[in-house]
Design a protein around this motif. Structure first.
Motif, mmCIF file in Angstrom:
data_model
loop_
_atom_site.group_PDB
_atom_site.id
_atom_site.type_symbol
_atom_site.label_atom_id
_atom_site.label_comp_id
_atom_site.label_asym_id
_atom_site.label_seq_id
_atom_site.Cartn_x
_atom_site.Cartn_y
_atom_site.Cartn_z
ATOM 1 N N SER A 69 0.832 -1.206 0.000
ATOM 2 C CA SER A 69 0.000 0.000 0.000
ATOM 3 C C SER A 69 0.864 1.253 0.000
ATOM 4 N N VAL A 114 -2.353 0.644 -10.475
ATOM 5 C CA VAL A 114 -1.107 0.427 -9.748
ATOM 6 C C VAL A 114 -0.919 -1.077 -9.749
ATOM 7 N N ASP A 117 -4.451 -2.718 -8.601
ATOM 8 C CA ASP A 117 -5.574 -1.951 -8.075
ATOM 9 C C ASP A 117 -5.865 -0.845 -9.085
ATOM 10 N N THR A 118 -7.134 -0.589 -9.326
ATOM 11 C CA THR A 118 -7.536 0.478 -10.238
ATOM 12 C C THR A 118 -7.802 1.748 -9.434
ATOM 13 N N LEU A 119 -7.242 2.860 -9.866
ATOM 14 C CA LEU A 119 -7.451 4.138 -9.181
ATOM 15 C C LEU A 119 -8.739 4.782 -9.694
ATOM 16 N N TYR A 169 -3.624 9.870 -4.506
ATOM 17 C CA TYR A 169 -4.518 8.717 -4.411
ATOM 18 C C TYR A 169 -3.874 7.621 -3.571
ATOM 19 N N ASP A 170 -4.657 7.041 -2.660
ATOM 20 C CA ASP A 170 -4.219 5.882 -1.892
ATOM 21 C C ASP A 170 -4.506 4.625 -2.690
ATOM 22 N N TYR A 171 -3.686 3.616 -2.501
ATOM 23 C CA TYR A 171 -3.939 2.335 -3.148
ATOM 24 C C TYR A 171 -3.561 1.197 -2.207
ATOM 25 N N THR A 172 -4.142 0.024 -2.435
ATOM 26 C CA THR A 172 -3.794 -1.192 -1.720
ATOM 27 C C THR A 172 -3.860 -2.362 -2.689
#
Length: 160
Positions: free
Chosen positions: A37, A56, A72-74, A83-86
């Motif tokens: 993340s 990502v 992961d799709t933003l 933007y946060d992603y995991t």
């Protein structure tokens, strides 16, 4: 006198219950396992908002020769650049993490950013082909957090 003692005891008990129940001690959540993340900071706002998506992705081999091990799709909006992603369910190993852009119906994904390489200086650098940093998922599923990147949004600035 008995009534006063009973009321005093009851008030002490209620005060203790309120104190314990309203404690400011945060409850630390158990960290999720097998996740990567972080945050993506886009250096421009020239997003393509229809017919495509920004993703990502984590790759066990680099440069990529196939699909990612996790992605992961933003959800892009023109009003923000961070933007946060995991990435969930990532197996044990070391991964290159990258931001890509995918047109609907296409399997080719131009790379917009790579973890460990400053996007703004990649135009004249070989960093993206041999990135110095990788995200690691430990043998007990220990996650990698703080995998933050700087990326282009404008697809004409793809790094490859």
């Amino acid at each position: 006198m008995k009534t006063i003692n009973s009321l005093l005891a009851l008030s002490v008990i209620l005060t203790l219950l309120v104190y314990v129940g309203c404690s400011n001690d945060p409850i630390s959540p158990t960290p999720e396992k097998n996740q990567i993340s972080g945050k993506i900071t886009f250096v421009d706002t020239n997003f393509v908002l229809s017919g495509a998506s920004y993703i990502v992705a984590a790759f066990a081999s680099w440069p990529p020769t196939g699909g990612p091990n996790a992605y992961d799709t933003l959800s892009i909006s023109t009003s923000k650049t961070i933007y946060d992603y995991t990435l969930k369910g990532v197996s044990t190993g070391d991964y290159v993490v990258a931001v890509g852009f995918r047109k609907l119906g296409s399997y080719q994904t131009p790379i917009m950013s790579v973890y460990g390489c400053d996007t703004a200086s990649l135009q004249s650098s070989n960093c993206a082909m041999n990135p110095p940093l990788r995200a690691t998922i430990g043998s007990n599923g220990e996650s990698s957090s703080g995998i933050d990147m700087i990326s282009w949004a404008d697809t004409t600035n793809k790094i490859f």
